[in-house]
Each structure stands twice: as C-alpha cells, then as structure tokens.
Design a protein around this motif. Structure first.
Motif, PDB file in Angstrom:
ATOM      1  N   ASN A  11       0.797  -1.230   0.000  1.00  0.00           N
ATOM      2  CA  ASN A  11       0.000   0.000   0.000  1.00  0.00           C
ATOM      3  C   ASN A  11       0.827   1.276   0.000  1.00  0.00           C
ATOM      4  N   THR A  12       2.127   1.130  -0.279  1.00  0.00           N
ATOM      5  CA  THR A  12       2.974   2.300  -0.510  1.00  0.00           C
ATOM      6  C   THR A  12       3.538   2.220  -1.931  1.00  0.00           C
ATOM      7  N   LEU A  13       4.165   1.072  -2.260  1.00  0.00           N
ATOM      8  CA  LEU A  13       4.675   0.870  -3.616  1.00  0.00           C
ATOM      9  C   LEU A  13       3.673   0.093  -4.475  1.00  0.00           C
ATOM     10  N   ILE A  14       3.048  -0.918  -3.858  1.00  0.00           N
ATOM     11  CA  ILE A  14       2.095  -1.758  -4.599  1.00  0.00           C
ATOM     12  C   ILE A  14       0.765  -1.804  -3.861  1.00  0.00           C
ATOM     13  N   HIS A  15      -0.284  -2.002  -4.639  1.00  0.00           N
ATOM     14  CA  HIS A  15      -1.620  -2.159  -4.062  1.00  0.00           C
ATOM     15  C   HIS A  15      -1.658  -3.445  -3.242  1.00  0.00           C
ATOM     16  N   ILE A  20      -0.886  -9.578   0.717  1.00  0.00           N
ATOM     17  CA  ILE A  20      -0.567  -9.908  -0.680  1.00  0.00           C
ATOM     18  C   ILE A  20       0.632 -10.866  -0.748  1.00  0.00           C
ATOM     19  N   HIS A  21       0.460 -11.930  -1.508  1.00  0.00           N
ATOM     20  CA  HIS A  21       1.561 -12.882  -1.707  1.00  0.00           C
ATOM     21  C   HIS A  21       1.499 -13.535  -3.078  1.00  0.00           C
ATOM     22  N   GLU A  22       0.580 -13.054  -3.946  1.00  0.00           N
ATOM     23  CA  GLU A  22       0.428 -13.647  -5.268  1.00  0.00           C
ATOM     24  C   GLU A  22       0.990 -12.668  -6.311  1.00  0.00           C
ATOM     25  N   PRO A  23       1.986 -13.114  -7.101  1.00  0.00           N
ATOM     26  CA  PRO A  23       2.625 -12.191  -8.043  1.00  0.00           C
ATOM     27  C   PRO A  23       1.651 -11.596  -9.055  1.00  0.00           C
ATOM     28  N   GLU A  24       0.630 -12.338  -9.438  1.00  0.00           N
ATOM     29  CA  GLU A  24      -0.309 -11.828 -10.440  1.00  0.00           C
ATOM     30  C   GLU A  24      -1.162 -10.687  -9.911  1.00  0.00           C
ATOM     31  N   LYS A  25      -1.159 -10.499  -8.591  1.00  0.00           N
ATOM     32  CA  LYS A  25      -1.949  -9.402  -8.011  1.00  0.00           C
ATOM     33  C   LYS A  25      -1.130  -8.117  -7.827  1.00  0.00           C
ATOM     34  N   PHE A  65       6.986 -13.931  -0.250  1.00  0.00           N
ATOM     35  CA  PHE A  65       7.441 -12.538  -0.113  1.00  0.00           C
ATOM     36  C   PHE A  65       8.407 -12.198  -1.243  1.00  0.00           C
ATOM     37  N   TRP A  66       9.340 -13.121  -1.512  1.00  0.00           N
ATOM     38  CA  TRP A  66      10.348 -12.855  -2.546  1.00  0.00           C
ATOM     39  C   TRP A  66       9.764 -12.911  -3.955  1.00  0.00           C
ATOM     40  N   VAL A  67       8.773 -13.743  -4.172  1.00  0.00           N
ATOM     41  CA  VAL A  67       8.119 -13.803  -5.485  1.00  0.00           C
ATOM     42  C   VAL A  67       7.443 -12.459  -5.791  1.00  0.00           C
ATOM     43  N   VAL A  68       6.789 -11.903  -4.797  1.00  0.00           N
ATOM     44  CA  VAL A  68       6.148 -10.596  -4.977  1.00  0.00           C
ATOM     45  C   VAL A  68       7.213  -9.523  -5.228  1.00  0.00           C
ATOM     46  N   ASN A  69       8.339  -9.610  -4.505  1.00  0.00           N
ATOM     47  CA  ASN A  69       9.416  -8.631  -4.724  1.00  0.00           C
ATOM     48  C   ASN A  69       9.949  -8.699  -6.151  1.00  0.00           C
ATOM     49  N   ARG A  70      10.113  -9.932  -6.640  1.00  0.00           N
ATOM     50  CA  ARG A  70      10.621 -10.075  -8.013  1.00  0.00           C
ATOM     51  C   ARG A  70       9.644  -9.486  -9.027  1.00  0.00           C
ATOM     52  N   ARG A  71       8.356  -9.690  -8.777  1.00  0.00           N
ATOM     53  CA  ARG A  71       7.350  -9.111  -9.680  1.00  0.00           C
ATOM     54  C   ARG A  71       7.398  -7.586  -9.619  1.00  0.00           C
ATOM     55  N   LEU A  72       7.568  -7.053  -8.415  1.00  0.00           N
ATOM     56  CA  LEU A  72       7.715  -5.599  -8.266  1.00  0.00           C
ATOM     57  C   LEU A  72       8.906  -5.106  -9.079  1.00  0.00           C
ATOM     58  N   GLN A  73      10.029  -5.797  -8.973  1.00  0.00           N
ATOM     59  CA  GLN A  73      11.218  -5.380  -9.731  1.00  0.00           C
ATOM     60  C   GLN A  73      10.953  -5.430 -11.241  1.00  0.00           C
TER      61      GLN A  73
END
Ligand SMILES: [Mg+2]
Ligand SMILES: [Zn+2]
Length: 167
Positions: A11-15, A20-25, A65-73
């Motif tokens: 809720n600062t960088l990503i919705h 949240i833990h699903e990369p598609e979201k 957590f890391w999967v979501v980070n990779r998607r963010l990157q």
C-alpha cells in the motif's frame, strides 16, 4: 556515508488487497515508478522494510514474499530503476520481536550493511508505524502517503527532494 529512502512495500509501492503474496496481483501504485527513479537519480539508496506478519500467521511463506518482490522489480524495469534491498519482519505482533515496525532493528541493519547516514535519510509509508520507525531511528523525516497532501507517491517524492540540495 550514503543516504537512503526506506520504503514500506504494501500500500505504498504496490496495491495490497490484504496479505498480498500472489505475483499476479502485484500492481504499482500511481507515481511509484517515476518517483523511485527520481529518488535514485538524486542519490538515494532504495530499501524496502516490510512487516510480513502473514508469514508468522501461516498465510504464506517467505518464498512468497520474494516472489512478490521479483514481480515488483519486473514492473519497475520500464522505469529503469530497481529496489536495492528488501528487509522484512516475519513475526506476528504478539511475538514481541524488535524487527517489526515501528521497531528499528531492520532500519539499523540496513544502515550498517549499506553504510547509510540515517540523518540524511527518509521514510515513505502508509502507516504511522512506518513513520515512527524513521523518527525513532533518527531519520531526517518521513512522509505518509495515501492522505492529502501526499495522496500519491510522486507527491511524497516532491516533498523529499525539496529538502535535498543538488547533488
Ligand atoms: Mg503498508
Ligand atoms: Zn520481527
């Protein structure tokens, strides 16, 4: 000594629809890509510090957590900027750890690792606990996004850069 902006993730960088833990979201919030790029260009190291009590509660694992980070990157690729580091607290609030924000353990760990001068550094987050961590840790300031006048991330970046002298 370098300077950093310590970033809350959810809720600062990503919705964040909640834990949240699903990369598609993963969706970047407005102004985040460009804002992070501007901070990087101004010489700030970009460090995510995130409370992830969903791990301690058993809702998902550290790997999520890391999967979501990779998607963010990935989503930041078009903006030609990347987050430099991700630190997280996996505990539940009732565990009484010192790494959960507003605790400062992760802030100090990042400062030591990256040789960061906290007095030249800032926090951006959507909760009081984000800002309080920065204040407790001696950061120069913190900006809470999601409310006027900092509804969007780029407004928070405007504010921080207004403090920073050229170079
Ligand atoms: Mg948050
Ligand atoms: Zn913790």
């Amino acid at each position: 000594m370098r300077k950093a902006v310590f970033l809350d993730r959810d809720n600062t960088l990503i919705h964040d629809p909640g834990y949240i833990h699903e990369p598609e979201k993963v969706v970047l919030l407005p102004g985040v890509g460009k804002g992070l790029r501007r901070l990087k260009e101004a010489g700030f190291i970009l460090v995510v510090i995130s409370n992830q009590s969903g791990i301690g509660r058993g809702y998902y694992g550290e790997e999520d957590f890391w999967v979501v980070n990779r998607r963010l990157q990935e989503l930041l690729f078009p903006f030609k900027v990347q987050i430099d580091d991700f630190l997280f607290c996996p505990h539940r609030p009732d565990e009484g750890c010192s790494c959960r924000k507003p605790g400062t353990e992760l802030l100090f760990r990042a400062a030591e690792k990256w040789k960061i001068d906290l007095s030249r550094s800032f926090v951006i987050g959507d909760k009081d606990s984000d800002i309080e961590m920065g204040l407790r840790g001696g950061c120069r300031g913190g900006v809470r996004v999601g409310k006027a006048p900092f509804e969007t991330f780029d407004r928070a970046v405007d504010f921080i850069l207004s403090f920073v002298e050229e170079g």
